[in-house]
Design an enzyme around this catalytic site. Structure first.
Site: not given
Ligand code: BES
Ligand code: ZN
Ligand code: MN
Length: 498
Positions: A272, A279, A349, A351, A353
């Site tokens: 990711d 990111k 990001d 993604e 869901r």
């Molecule tokens: N895979 C990440 C969530 C994540 C981040 C898990 C850090 C463990 C450690 C997920 O896909 C993500 O990027 N989520 C975003 C959502 C936001 C854009 C609403 C997040 O948590 O920043």
């Molecule tokens: Zn993710």
């Molecule tokens: Mn993500």
């Protein structure tokens, strides 16, 4: 690994090593009292001189104790006797195992199982022993070249039991734990493998390999072309920037004829990057662990199949990469999911869901009795609960509490979070049925609410394992969680617990 139980006194037992415990303040545990008496108070003397300590997890490996048959005696600190608990029991047995690291021990007998742990019976004492020993023995050296450090050649684990009547339950606990450890090791391996190896196709091949190994398990793979026909445009929007083909992995275990299955859905983002909503660089390597939901679900299927549980379980794993490129999805794009709902992608990001919603819709065709998705879904979950509890959100309070209870029994803890319609409103979009993000506030919950739109009418729970699936820093590595919780839940469904 072979397992056995013994009612013989610790001092009388021949073994490569025995494990005994001592509490803070020099209070000897059950087996330590016996060893102390046999050896002419040698342990008491060592406790007085500070050479063995009762502080939790501190170990001394003693050899050639007088009148003690075992080659080595590991004396491990159990902490304060009033605070002893399952998790401390597990920490102590893991520490005792690690203290033997590098030795050539082939068989160990743990007598920690003679300690009193509140609400824990012979079944769980054996199970937690095997699981904590398995945890301590795990190594990941697959990607290192040259000579790899030799693993401990452990072949046999024995447990002290208080009475012969505990033997069957302890043996069953060990047998269940053996399957759980193997599955946790698989989940850890899949997580630890680099994202250029553990691709969606690699996950698919792993699931197919398990189906070859277990007769009652069948794996099929839905290709991108088929996904298009099914209308999975939400899932496809995530893989749009990647050249690795996406896979929807379907594993069916049949142990109960025509009974409705439990369906497990696991997030399988093998890397990711965030996509166009890229990111930040530091720590981005850890986003190889974004397939840990998938890994835990695939691995749990292996445990269920190897234990031949009399239930039906189906696993569905949407697997792909989330990368930026000229063909990647843009913030602002609107896609139609398999359910027919339209989604405004405000942040590429978010993604997880987007792939899960199509997998959850696809799951409906199996007429599940219960559906549990497992995902490293949000950073917000890590902010809320840290690294100790998995978050549980559900449309059924009863299911949530069953899952929390399974987590307590398995010592793979989970915490029930609220999921009410107020949060749901944060997902409103001006242009589509909903947006894929609901703002920073309550981010773990709004993510669950998003998924809730696709699970209406089915008992469903969502496990956010973002904080629990792997460890960072010096101990960087997959944890194998929540395989113990999921297996516990299914063992209970199969009436296979005491
Ligand atoms: N895979 C990440 C969530 C994540 C981040 C898990 C850090 C463990 C450690 C997920 O896909 C993500 O990027 N989520 C975003 C959502 C936001 C854009 C609403 C997040 O948590 O920043
Ligand atoms: Zn993710
Ligand atoms: Mn993500």
């Amino acid at each position: 690994m072979d397992y056995f139980t013994t009612t013989s006194a610790a001092s009388r037992r021949t073994a490569g090593a025995i494990i005994i415990g001592i509490y803070e303040g020099g209070k000897l545990g059950a087996a330590a009292k016996d060893v102390d008496a046999a050896s002419g108070k040698q342990l008491s003397k060592l406790a007085k001189s500070g050479d063995v300590s009762g502080s939790l997890g501190k170990c001394a490996v003693l050899s050639s104790l007088k009148s003690v048959r075992a080659q080595r005696v590991v004396v491990v600190g159990l902490g304060k006797i009033s605070e002893f608990s399952v998790s401390r029991f597990r920490r102590a047995s893991a520490a005792a195992t690690s203290a033997l690291d590098g030795s050539k021990v082939k068989d160990i007998v743990t007598f920690l199982t003679l300690e009193d742990v509140a609400d824990v019976d012979a079944y769980y004492l054996a199970r937690h022993s095997v699981q904590s020993i398995g945890d301590a023995l795990y190594r990941f050296n697959e990607m290192k070249s040259g000579k790899k450090p030799a693993a401990m050649p452990l072949k046999k684990i024995g447990f002290g039991i208080k009475s012969r009547s505990d033997a069957d339950e302890a043996t069953r606990g060990a047998k269940h734990a053996d399957a759980i450890v193997a599955s946790m090791n698989l989940a850890k391996d899949l997580g630890n493998l680099p994202p250029n190896v553990c691709t969606p196709s690699y996950l698919a091949r792993t699931a197919q390999g398990l189906a070859r190994k277990y007769r009652d398990l069948v794996t099929s793979i839905v290709s991108e072309a088929e996904m298009k026909k099914l209308g999975m445009h939400s899932l496809l929007s995530v893989t749009a920037g990647s050249v690795e083909p996406a896979k929807l992995i379907v594993m069916k275990y049949k142990g109960a004829g025509k009974a409705p299955p439990a369906v497990l859905v696991g997030k399988g983002i093998t890397f990711d990057s965030g996509g166009i909503s890229l990111k930040p660089g530091p720590g981005m390597d850890e986003m190889k662990y974004d397939m840990c939901g998938a890994a835990s679900v695939i691995a749990t299927m292996a445990a269920v199949a190897s234990l031949k549980l009399p239930i039906n379980v189906t696993a569905i794993v949407p697997a792909c990469e989330n990368l930026p490129s000229g063909t990647a999805t843009r913030p602002g794009d609107i896609v139609k999911s398999m359910s027919g709902h339209t989604i405004e992608i405000l942040n590429t990001d978010a993604e997880g869901r987007l792939i899960l919603c199509d997998a959850l819709t696809y799951a409906r065709r199996f007429k599940p009795d219960v559906m549990i998705d497992v995902a490293t879904l949000t950073g917000a979950c890590v902010i809320a609960l840290g690294h100790h509890h998995t978050a549980v959100m559900s449309n059924s309070v009863e299911l949530a509490s069953t899952i929390v209870g399974a987590g307590v029994s398995a010592d793979d803890l989970a915490w029930h979070m609220p999921m009410t319609e107020e949060y749901d409103r944060q997902l409103k979009s001006n242009f589509a049925d909903f947006a894929n993000v609901g703002g920073r506030d309550g981010g773990a919950i709004t993510a669950a609410c998003f998924l809730g739109n696709f699970t209406k009418g089915i008992d469903w729970a969502h496990l956010d394992i973002a904080g629990t699936a792997w460890q960072s820093g010096a101990k960087k590595g997959g944890t194998g969680r929540p395989v113990p919780l999921l297996t516990e839940f299914l063992l209970a469904r199969a009436n296979a617990l005491p």
